[in-house]
Design a protein around this motif. Structure first.
Motif, PDB file in Angstrom:
ATOM      1  N   GLY A  77      21.764   7.348   8.080  1.00 49.05           N
ATOM      2  CA  GLY A  77      21.294   6.639   6.887  1.00 49.05           C
ATOM      3  C   GLY A  77      22.426   6.017   6.095  1.00 49.05           C
ATOM      4  O   GLY A  77      22.340   4.863   5.656  1.00 49.05           O
ATOM      5  N   VAL A  78      23.505   6.766   5.919  1.00 48.76           N
ATOM      6  CA  VAL A  78      24.656   6.248   5.172  1.00 48.76           C
ATOM      7  C   VAL A  78      25.307   5.090   5.927  1.00 48.76           C
ATOM      8  O   VAL A  78      25.671   4.067   5.326  1.00 48.76           O
ATOM      9  CB  VAL A  78      25.678   7.381   4.899  1.00 48.76           C
ATOM     10  N   LEU A  79      25.432   5.222   7.237  1.00 48.35           N
ATOM     11  CA  LEU A  79      26.033   4.145   8.039  1.00 48.35           C
ATOM     12  C   LEU A  79      25.204   2.863   7.948  1.00 48.35           C
ATOM     13  O   LEU A  79      25.749   1.776   7.741  1.00 48.35           O
ATOM     14  CB  LEU A  79      26.189   4.587   9.491  1.00 48.35           C
ATOM     15  N   ILE A 119      19.080  -1.449   3.567  1.00 44.77           N
ATOM     16  CA  ILE A 119      19.601  -0.805   2.352  1.00 44.77           C
ATOM     17  C   ILE A 119      18.493   0.006   1.689  1.00 44.77           C
ATOM     18  O   ILE A 119      18.712   1.145   1.269  1.00 44.77           O
ATOM     19  CB  ILE A 119      20.183  -1.859   1.383  1.00 44.77           C
ATOM     20  N   TRP A 120      17.291  -0.571   1.598  1.00 41.38           N
ATOM     21  CA  TRP A 120      16.169   0.162   1.018  1.00 41.38           C
ATOM     22  C   TRP A 120      15.906   1.441   1.815  1.00 41.38           C
ATOM     23  O   TRP A 120      15.673   2.507   1.243  1.00 41.38           O
ATOM     24  CB  TRP A 120      14.908  -0.698   0.984  1.00 41.38           C
ATOM     25  N   GLY A 121      15.923   1.343   3.148  1.00 44.38           N
ATOM     26  CA  GLY A 121      15.697   2.514   3.985  1.00 44.38           C
ATOM     27  C   GLY A 121      16.757   3.581   3.774  1.00 44.38           C
ATOM     28  O   GLY A 121      16.444   4.774   3.697  1.00 44.38           O
ATOM     29  N   ALA A 122      18.004   3.159   3.647  1.00 45.62           N
ATOM     30  CA  ALA A 122      19.087   4.127   3.429  1.00 45.62           C
ATOM     31  C   ALA A 122      18.942   4.803   2.069  1.00 45.62           C
ATOM     32  O   ALA A 122      19.130   6.025   1.951  1.00 45.62           O
ATOM     33  CB  ALA A 122      20.440   3.419   3.525  1.00 45.62           C
ATOM     34  N   VAL A 123      18.594   4.041   1.046  1.00 46.52           N
ATOM     35  CA  VAL A 123      18.400   4.632  -0.289  1.00 46.52           C
ATOM     36  C   VAL A 123      17.238   5.619  -0.259  1.00 46.52           C
ATOM     37  O   VAL A 123      17.328   6.715  -0.839  1.00 46.52           O
ATOM     38  CB  VAL A 123      18.177   3.523  -1.348  1.00 46.52           C
ATOM     39  N   ALA A 124      16.151   5.273   0.431  1.00 46.91           N
ATOM     40  CA  ALA A 124      15.015   6.189   0.538  1.00 46.91           C
ATOM     41  C   ALA A 124      15.414   7.470   1.263  1.00 46.91           C
ATOM     42  O   ALA A 124      15.041   8.573   0.836  1.00 46.91           O
ATOM     43  CB  ALA A 124      13.855   5.506   1.263  1.00 46.91           C
ATOM     44  N   MET A 125      16.181   7.341   2.346  1.00 44.50           N
ATOM     45  CA  MET A 125      16.612   8.534   3.082  1.00 44.50           C
ATOM     46  C   MET A 125      17.493   9.435   2.224  1.00 44.50           C
ATOM     47  O   MET A 125      17.278  10.645   2.162  1.00 44.50           O
ATOM     48  CB  MET A 125      17.397   8.128   4.343  1.00 44.50           C
ATOM     49  N   ILE A 126      18.486   8.844   1.580  1.00 44.51           N
ATOM     50  CA  ILE A 126      19.419   9.645   0.775  1.00 44.51           C
ATOM     51  C   ILE A 126      18.707  10.253  -0.429  1.00 44.51           C
ATOM     52  O   ILE A 126      18.986  11.388  -0.823  1.00 44.51           O
ATOM     53  CB  ILE A 126      20.625   8.780   0.340  1.00 44.51           C
ATOM     54  N   THR A 127      17.749   9.527  -1.001  1.00 46.97           N
ATOM     55  CA  THR A 127      16.987  10.047  -2.139  1.00 46.97           C
ATOM     56  C   THR A 127      16.124  11.227  -1.716  1.00 46.97           C
ATOM     57  O   THR A 127      15.914  12.154  -2.505  1.00 46.97           O
ATOM     58  CB  THR A 127      16.096   8.933  -2.731  1.00 46.97           C
TER      59      THR A 127
END
Length: 173
Positions: A77-79, A119-127
């Motif tokens: 997710g971060v990558l 970016i939206w997907g990564a923010v959702a994963m990290i959240t």
């Protein structure tokens, strides 16, 4: 009628292009490889992490949030988020004429649509990460049900996959 026949014949003429080695390479072509490679690495990390995490929960049980399987999932997710962020910086501050036309503006920043979706997907994963940790501590193991944090995590993973597909689909050969 003859003019129509001539026009039709002219449109079917063979016009040879320069061989690929002699064509100038654009910046977009140079960065498409790395974008695709890093997004593929991110999605692979997520897939390996999910498989590993499910088998970990079924064989060992719930451990801490800092298991290697969780780290593989969130590394992906971060990558993916970093790749999307890099594309946003590139298209916002260093746009070429092609880059400006192939990007979408969000709050004054520009990037390809696939980058914004990733970016939206990564923010959702990290959240979802701290929420998932709290959920497991409060309610226990939930491998066989779809909990709210797992739904957000799954939507984030789906967003990264769709973003990567959009990036590949919109890249110019």
């Amino acid at each position: 009628m003859e003019q129509v026949a001539k026009a039709a014949a002219m449109s079917w003429e063979f016009r040879p292009q320069a061989p690929p080695a002699s064509r100038p390479r654009s910046v977009a072509q140079d960065t498409d490889f790395w974008t695709s490679f890093l997004m593929t690495a991110a999605m692979t990390s997520i897939a390996v992490g999910i498989t590993w995490d499910i088998s970990w929960h079924e064989s060992i049980g719930r451990d801490t949030f800092w298991t290697p399987a969780h780290m593989a999932i969130y590394l992906g997710g971060v990558l993916a988020g970093c790749v999307g962020g890099w594309l946003a910086i590139k298209h916002t501050f260093f746009p070429g004429s092609v880059g400006r036309d192939a990007s979408v503006g969000v709050f004054g920043a520009r990037a390809p649509l696939g980058a914004w979706v990733a970016i939206w997907g990564a923010v959702a994963m990290i959240t979802s990460a701290p929420f998932d940790d709290w959920w497991h501590n409060a309610y226990g193991l939930d491998v066989r049900i779809i909990s709210p944090p797992h739904a957000v995590l799954g939507l984030g993973m789906f967003g990264i996959s769709v973003g990567a597909l959009l990036l590949v689909r919109t890249s110019k050969p």
